[in-house]
Write a protein that holds these residues in place. Sequence first.
Motif, mmCIF file in Angstrom:
data_model
loop_
_atom_site.group_PDB
_atom_site.id
_atom_site.type_symbol
_atom_site.label_atom_id
_atom_site.label_comp_id
_atom_site.label_asym_id
_atom_site.label_seq_id
_atom_site.Cartn_x
_atom_site.Cartn_y
_atom_site.Cartn_z
ATOM 1 N N ARG A 134 0.768 -1.098 0.099
ATOM 2 C CA ARG A 134 -0.073 0.091 0.044
ATOM 3 C C ARG A 134 0.797 1.328 -0.143
ATOM 4 N NH1 ARG A 134 -3.999 0.950 -2.568
ATOM 5 N NH2 ARG A 134 -5.553 -0.401 -1.344
ATOM 6 N N GLU A 135 1.834 1.145 0.865
ATOM 7 C CA GLU A 135 2.898 2.507 0.616
ATOM 8 C C GLU A 135 3.283 2.573 -0.915
ATOM 9 O OE1 GLU A 135 6.272 1.823 3.020
ATOM 10 O OE2 GLU A 135 5.245 2.053 5.157
ATOM 11 N N TYR B 137 1.624 1.801 -3.690
ATOM 12 C CA TYR B 137 0.435 2.128 -4.637
ATOM 13 C C TYR B 137 -0.669 2.739 -3.690
ATOM 14 C CZ TYR B 137 3.404 -0.718 -7.679
ATOM 15 O OH TYR B 137 4.520 -1.450 -8.326
ATOM 16 N N PRO B 138 -1.075 3.872 -3.636
ATOM 17 C CA PRO B 138 -2.277 4.309 -2.751
ATOM 18 C C PRO B 138 -3.677 3.877 -3.651
ATOM 19 C CG PRO B 138 -1.423 6.104 -4.395
ATOM 20 C CD PRO B 138 -0.167 4.882 -4.460
ATOM 21 N N LYS B 139 -4.624 3.962 -2.662
ATOM 22 C CA LYS B 139 -5.808 3.716 -3.055
ATOM 23 C C LYS B 139 -6.297 4.053 -4.777
ATOM 24 C CE LYS B 139 -7.671 2.532 1.594
ATOM 25 N NZ LYS B 139 -8.299 1.179 1.413
ATOM 26 N N ASP B 140 -6.154 5.186 -4.714
ATOM 27 C CA ASP B 140 -6.741 5.844 -5.969
ATOM 28 C C ASP B 140 -5.803 5.194 -7.303
ATOM 29 O OD1 ASP B 140 -4.176 7.123 -5.868
ATOM 30 O OD2 ASP B 140 -5.061 9.097 -6.224
ATOM 31 N N LYS B 141 -4.931 4.239 -7.059
ATOM 32 C CA LYS B 141 -4.008 3.734 -8.214
ATOM 33 C C LYS B 141 -4.188 1.964 -8.182
ATOM 34 C CE LYS B 141 0.316 3.735 -10.354
ATOM 35 N NZ LYS B 141 1.952 4.394 -10.316
ATOM 36 N N GLY C 252 -4.368 -1.252 5.076
ATOM 37 C CA GLY C 252 -4.685 -0.363 3.996
ATOM 38 C C GLY C 252 -5.399 -1.246 2.840
ATOM 39 N N ASP D 131 -8.545 -2.476 0.537
ATOM 40 C CA ASP D 131 -9.878 -1.943 -0.120
ATOM 41 C C ASP D 131 -10.987 -3.025 0.417
ATOM 42 O OD1 ASP D 131 -9.077 0.472 -1.498
ATOM 43 O OD2 ASP D 131 -7.710 -0.800 -2.159
#
Length: 373
Positions: A107-108, A110-114, A161, A163
Amino acid sequence: MVGLLDASIKLEGTTSRRIMKEYETKVLPEHFSQPIDIDVTLTGNQTSVMTNMPQYPFRSTENAIAFIEELLAHGITSVVLRIRGSIYGPDYKAAIRSHSEAIRLIREHYPKDKLEIVVDPFSIALNKDGTWGVKDSAGQLDYTDTADVIEQITTSFANSGIDSILTLGRIEHEVLLTRQALEKIQRTDIKISSFSQNSETKNAYIYLEHTPDKLDTGQKILVGNFTEMNIQMLTDVLDGSNYVIVKPLENFQLILMAQLLLTNESFLSDYLHSPPVQTLLRLNEATSQKVHRIQKHMPQFMELTKQVKVGAYSVSGTYYMQKKIEQEKSERFAYNVVEESLVNALSSAGDSIYRIIDRNALWFVKQQRSFKV
């Protein structure tokens, strides 16, 4: 009857039955979620061979991070992480910690919007006999302790982190336990994906060397028990499932039924009053109570289902057979086999489609581009 069988219709036609000139459904990269099996005991940028799974290795966390970059470059923005360390180990807390750390590192990068991160916690409480859950001193599955492990998994993974978290379709009230854990830590933004119709298929775990060939865990629905699969799906939605994942993918009839039951109130009502459903409900009081709640609050339930999507999961045995076809025939022939299966799944789900979880995801997208389909 005379009007229906009108002999006056002039018979002019062609030698082809085909009406549509284009495919109704096209498989796109955004339809996929790519499974990634991570072994936290691997260090650096490493992979290791997975039994009976050609071209699909275990990956270190570092290697998985690099692999995700390739996925994103090909338009696949969702992954299902299947993490293992000391498989069959009794130290669930240590396993949860190490798995959570791998999730956090990914997650560090690749953020959630990616990137959408879904996690399958299968290996944390997997037993040598194929069952899932915590066993007591007598070797029997303990519901209370297993429920506690589900809460620990949910809490830790949510804070790392993710989804979405997958429920395995193994024990009663799995989705409800997961939702309650998320509510407890005020993380209702985390979605629940459920293997609601999970059946006792014999070819799902071909990569587990020590799993009995004639495995029957006693936890999953018997193959072909159509009514039970549909009802368990509906009760999981009632309990909080956001994405219903049909497993195995080849159960196209279940994908279609999920779509119909979740979008058509009159169809759902008629189905719940049908003799097979009524017979099933007499066998389990907890399930019967949930179904009666659905019936009593049908408008509210249909509002709930508007947010629910339907996905599918291609099991390892299917992947193995597809790769054997690729080896014995050709990449193009294997591609055609995979494509037909994917198109049937997508067509069955219609507008309710979520994702198809398939180990062949990246391979398929690459082949699709090379063949310029």
